[in-house]
Enzyme design. Structure first.
Site, mmCIF file in Angstrom:
data_model
loop_
_atom_site.group_PDB
_atom_site.id
_atom_site.type_symbol
_atom_site.label_atom_id
_atom_site.label_comp_id
_atom_site.label_asym_id
_atom_site.label_seq_id
_atom_site.Cartn_x
_atom_site.Cartn_y
_atom_site.Cartn_z
ATOM 1 N N ARG A 33 0.842 -1.212 0.000
ATOM 2 C CA ARG A 33 0.000 0.000 0.000
ATOM 3 C C ARG A 33 0.878 1.263 0.000
ATOM 4 O O ARG A 33 0.590 2.223 -0.698
ATOM 5 C CB ARG A 33 -0.925 0.038 1.220
ATOM 6 C CG ARG A 33 -1.750 -1.220 1.455
ATOM 7 C CD ARG A 33 -2.959 -1.348 0.532
ATOM 8 N NE ARG A 33 -3.670 -2.571 0.822
ATOM 9 C CZ ARG A 33 -3.608 -3.696 0.103
ATOM 10 N NH1 ARG A 33 -2.875 -3.753 -1.002
ATOM 11 N NH2 ARG A 33 -4.294 -4.770 0.447
ATOM 12 N N GLU A 177 -13.649 -15.079 9.507
ATOM 13 C CA GLU A 177 -13.560 -14.536 8.140
ATOM 14 C C GLU A 177 -13.158 -15.619 7.128
ATOM 15 O O GLU A 177 -11.972 -15.856 6.896
ATOM 16 C CB GLU A 177 -12.539 -13.380 8.091
ATOM 17 C CG GLU A 177 -12.424 -12.757 6.694
ATOM 18 C CD GLU A 177 -11.413 -11.608 6.589
ATOM 19 O OE1 GLU A 177 -10.769 -11.275 7.595
ATOM 20 O OE2 GLU A 177 -11.273 -11.059 5.489
ATOM 21 N N LYS A 219 -17.438 -12.435 9.055
ATOM 22 C CA LYS A 219 -16.913 -11.480 8.064
ATOM 23 C C LYS A 219 -16.776 -12.207 6.731
ATOM 24 O O LYS A 219 -15.736 -12.790 6.432
ATOM 25 C CB LYS A 219 -15.558 -10.930 8.543
ATOM 26 C CG LYS A 219 -14.879 -9.998 7.544
ATOM 27 C CD LYS A 219 -13.748 -9.192 8.173
ATOM 28 C CE LYS A 219 -12.984 -8.414 7.111
ATOM 29 N NZ LYS A 219 -12.068 -7.415 7.661
ATOM 30 N N SER A 261 -14.255 -6.052 1.865
ATOM 31 C CA SER A 261 -14.502 -5.418 0.557
ATOM 32 C C SER A 261 -13.843 -6.196 -0.581
ATOM 33 O O SER A 261 -14.315 -6.126 -1.722
ATOM 34 C CB SER A 261 -14.070 -3.952 0.553
ATOM 35 O OG SER A 261 -12.716 -3.801 0.880
ATOM 36 N N GLY A 262 -12.756 -6.870 -0.315
ATOM 37 C CA GLY A 262 -12.193 -7.863 -1.230
ATOM 38 C C GLY A 262 -11.667 -7.360 -2.562
ATOM 39 O O GLY A 262 -11.483 -8.160 -3.479
HETATM 40 C C1 5MM Z 1 -6.479 -5.052 5.949
HETATM 41 O O1 5MM Z 1 -6.051 -6.249 5.327
HETATM 42 C C2 5MM Z 1 -6.153 -7.410 6.155
HETATM 43 C C3 5MM Z 1 -4.828 -8.049 6.382
HETATM 44 O O2 5MM Z 1 -4.331 -8.691 5.268
HETATM 45 P P1 5MM Z 1 -2.897 -9.447 5.338
HETATM 46 O O3 5MM Z 1 -2.864 -10.307 6.560
HETATM 47 O O4 5MM Z 1 -2.913 -10.240 4.072
HETATM 48 O O5 5MM Z 1 -1.850 -8.398 5.360
HETATM 49 C C4 5MM Z 1 -7.224 -8.357 5.581
HETATM 50 O O6 5MM Z 1 -7.326 -9.552 6.294
HETATM 51 C C5 5MM Z 1 -8.525 -7.628 5.691
HETATM 52 O O7 5MM Z 1 -8.855 -7.445 7.044
HETATM 53 C C6 5MM Z 1 -9.682 -8.351 5.018
HETATM 54 O O8 5MM Z 1 -9.307 -9.110 3.929
HETATM 55 C C7 5MM Z 1 -10.682 -7.314 4.560
HETATM 56 O O9 5MM Z 1 -10.001 -6.307 3.875
HETATM 57 P P2 5MM Z 1 -10.555 -5.774 2.467
HETATM 58 O O10 5MM Z 1 -9.462 -4.893 1.957
HETATM 59 O O11 5MM Z 1 -10.794 -6.986 1.623
HETATM 60 O O12 5MM Z 1 -11.819 -5.023 2.830
#
Ligand code: 5MM
Length: 340
Positions: A33, A177, A219, A261-262
Site C-alpha cells: 500500500r 472470516e 466477516k 470489501s475484497g
Molecule cells: C487489511 O487487510 C487485512 C490483512 O491482510 P494481510 O494479513 O494479508 O496483510 C485483511 O485480512 C482484511 O482485514 C480483510 O481481507 C478485509 O479487507 P478488504 O481490503 O478486503 O476489505
C-alpha cells in the site's frame, strides 16, 4: 466464558450506523500500500499513518471497532499515548488480527491454510490485557480450475472454528472470516455456489467446536462476479444473491455480519452494502469491516506528508460516513457527488 458480555461486544461491533475499520495489514501488505503512494515502509511511518486514522474524530464516529496488527496494538502515538487508548477515546473497540498468515496446504496445489493456532491460547490473554475485546482470523479460498477442493474448505473451516472457540474461552469475540477471493474470471453464480459451501462447512465446524454463535461476528465476502469475469453482476443482483445466500447459511443467533470489501471499488462496496440493507427484514445486522475500501482514498490523500493529514482525515471521514449510511440502507449516490 461470559456469553452475555461477548454478545454485548458483538452487538456493539455491528451496531447500525457503524462498522469496523480493518487496519490489520501485515508488514508485507502495508508495504504494498505504501509503495503505491511512494511512502517508505518504516515502523514510524506505519505508526504515523495509523495514528492519523485513529485521531480522525469525524471518521471514527462511524467506526465501531478497529482491527489491529500485532505491531500496532503495542505502539504508542508520537506524544506517548498508546494507540489503543486513542481508539477507545474515540468510542471504538480495539481488536486484533491473530492469524499468522497463510501457508501452502499439502496435497492441494494452489490452495492455502491459515496458520497460528499453536500458540494462540498463550497469546490471547495478553491481547485482552492490552485492551483487545475481539479478534480476527482470515481463511482464504480461491476459485479456479478444479479448486477449491473439499480438503481446503474443510481444513480452513476447522481452523476457523478452533480459533473461535479459543477466543471465546479467553473472553474475546471472534470475527470469523472465510474469504472466497474475487480474483478469478468466474461469474457471480460460481461465487455464490462456492461461498454457500464454505459458509455451510464453517457453521458446521463452529457447531462441532461448541462456539456460541451469539458471541461471534461473521466477516464474509459478498456473492459477486470475479474481477476478470466477462459478465459483471449489477448492484441489485449482488445484493439480492448475497442476502439469499446468507439467509440460507447463517443462523439468526449470529448478532451481526460485517463484510470484507475484497478488492471492490470504494463506491461499489458502499453501494452493495446499502442495497442489501434496503432489502430489509434481515435476522442479523449487516455492516462493513473494510480494509481497502475505507483506506484507499485517505492513503492517496495522505501520501506520507504531514501537511496532508487534515485532508486525508476528511477523506476518511467521508468514506466512513458513506458506509455508516449504507449500514442503515440510507446511502444515496448523490452524496458522493456532493463530497467531490
Ligand atoms: C487489511 O487487510 C487485512 C490483512 O491482510 P494481510 O494479513 O494479508 O496483510 C485483511 O485480512 C482484511 O482485514 C480483510 O481481507 C478485509 O479487507 P478488504 O481490503 O478486503 O476489505
Amino acid at each position: 466464558m461470559n456469553l452475555a458480555e461477548l454478545n454485548k461486544v458483538a452487538l456493539a461491533m455491528t451496531a447500525p450506523g457503524k462498522g469496523i475499520l480493518a487496519a490489520d495489514e501485515s508488514t508485507g501488505t502495508i508495504k504494498k500500500r505504501f509503495d503505491a503512494i511512494n511512502v517508505e515502509c518504516t515502523e514510524d511511518n506505519r505508526r504515523d499513518y495509523r495514528e492519523m486514522l485513529f485521531r480522525a474524530a469525524e471518521g471514527m464516529r462511524h467506526i465501531s471497532g478497529v482491527i489491529l496488527y500485532d505491531e500496532t496494538i503495542w505502539q504508542k502515538a508520537k506524544d506517548g499515548t498508546p494507540l489503543v487508548e486513542i481508539i477507545k477515546k474515540a468510542g471504538s473497540i480495539p481488536g486484533i488480527k491473530v492469524d499468522e498468515g497463510t501457508k501452502p496446504l499439502p496435497n492441494c496445489p494452489g490452495e492455502l491454510i491459515t496458520a497460528g493456532l499453536d500458540k494462540l491460547p498463550d497469546r490471547l490473554p495478553k491481547y485482552y490485557e492490552q485492551g483487545a475485546r475481539f479478534a480476527k482470523w482470515r481463511a482464504v479460498i480461491d476459485i479456479g480450475a478444479g479448486i477449491p477442493s473439499y480438503a481446503a474448505i474443510s481444513t480452513n473451516a476447522h481452523a476457523l472454528a478452533r480459533y473461535a472457540a479459543l477466543c471465546q474461552a479467553a473472553q474475546i469475540v471472534p470475527i470469523v472470516e472465510p474469504e472466497v477471493l474475487m480474483d478469478g474470471d468466474h461469474d457471480i453464480d460460481r461465487c455464490y455456489e462456492v461461498t454457500e459451501f464454505v459458509l455451510k462447512e464453517t457453521f458446521q465446524q463452529l457447531y462441532y467446536q461448541k462456539v456460541a454463535l451469539e458471541g461471534m461476528v461473521l466477516k464474509p465476502n459478498m456473492a459477486i462476479s470475479g474481477k476478470k469475469s466477462a459478465k459483471k453482476a449489477s448492484v441489485e443482483e449482488v445484493a439480492e444473491k448475497t442476502v439469499k445466500m446468507l439467509k440460507a447459511c447463517v443462523p439468526g443467533a449470529v448478532p451481526g455480519i460485517a463484510f470484507l470489501s475484497g478488492g471492490q471499488s470504494d463506491e461499489e462496496a458502499t453501494a452493495h452494502l446499502d442495497a442489501m440493507n434496503k432489502i430489509g427484514n434481515l435476522p442479523w445486522s449487516l455492516t462493513f469491516s473494510y480494509g481497502r475500501a475505507l483506506q484507499h482514498a485517505p492513503q492517496k490523500a495522505w501520501s506520507g506528508k504531514s501537511e496532508n493529514v487534515a485532508a486525508a482525515q476528511r477523506v476518511f471521514a467521508h468514506r466512513a460516513a458513506m458506509n455508516g449510511l449504507a449500514s442503515r440502507g440510507q446511502w444515496k449516490q448523490d452524496l458522493e457527488k456532493k463530497a467531490a
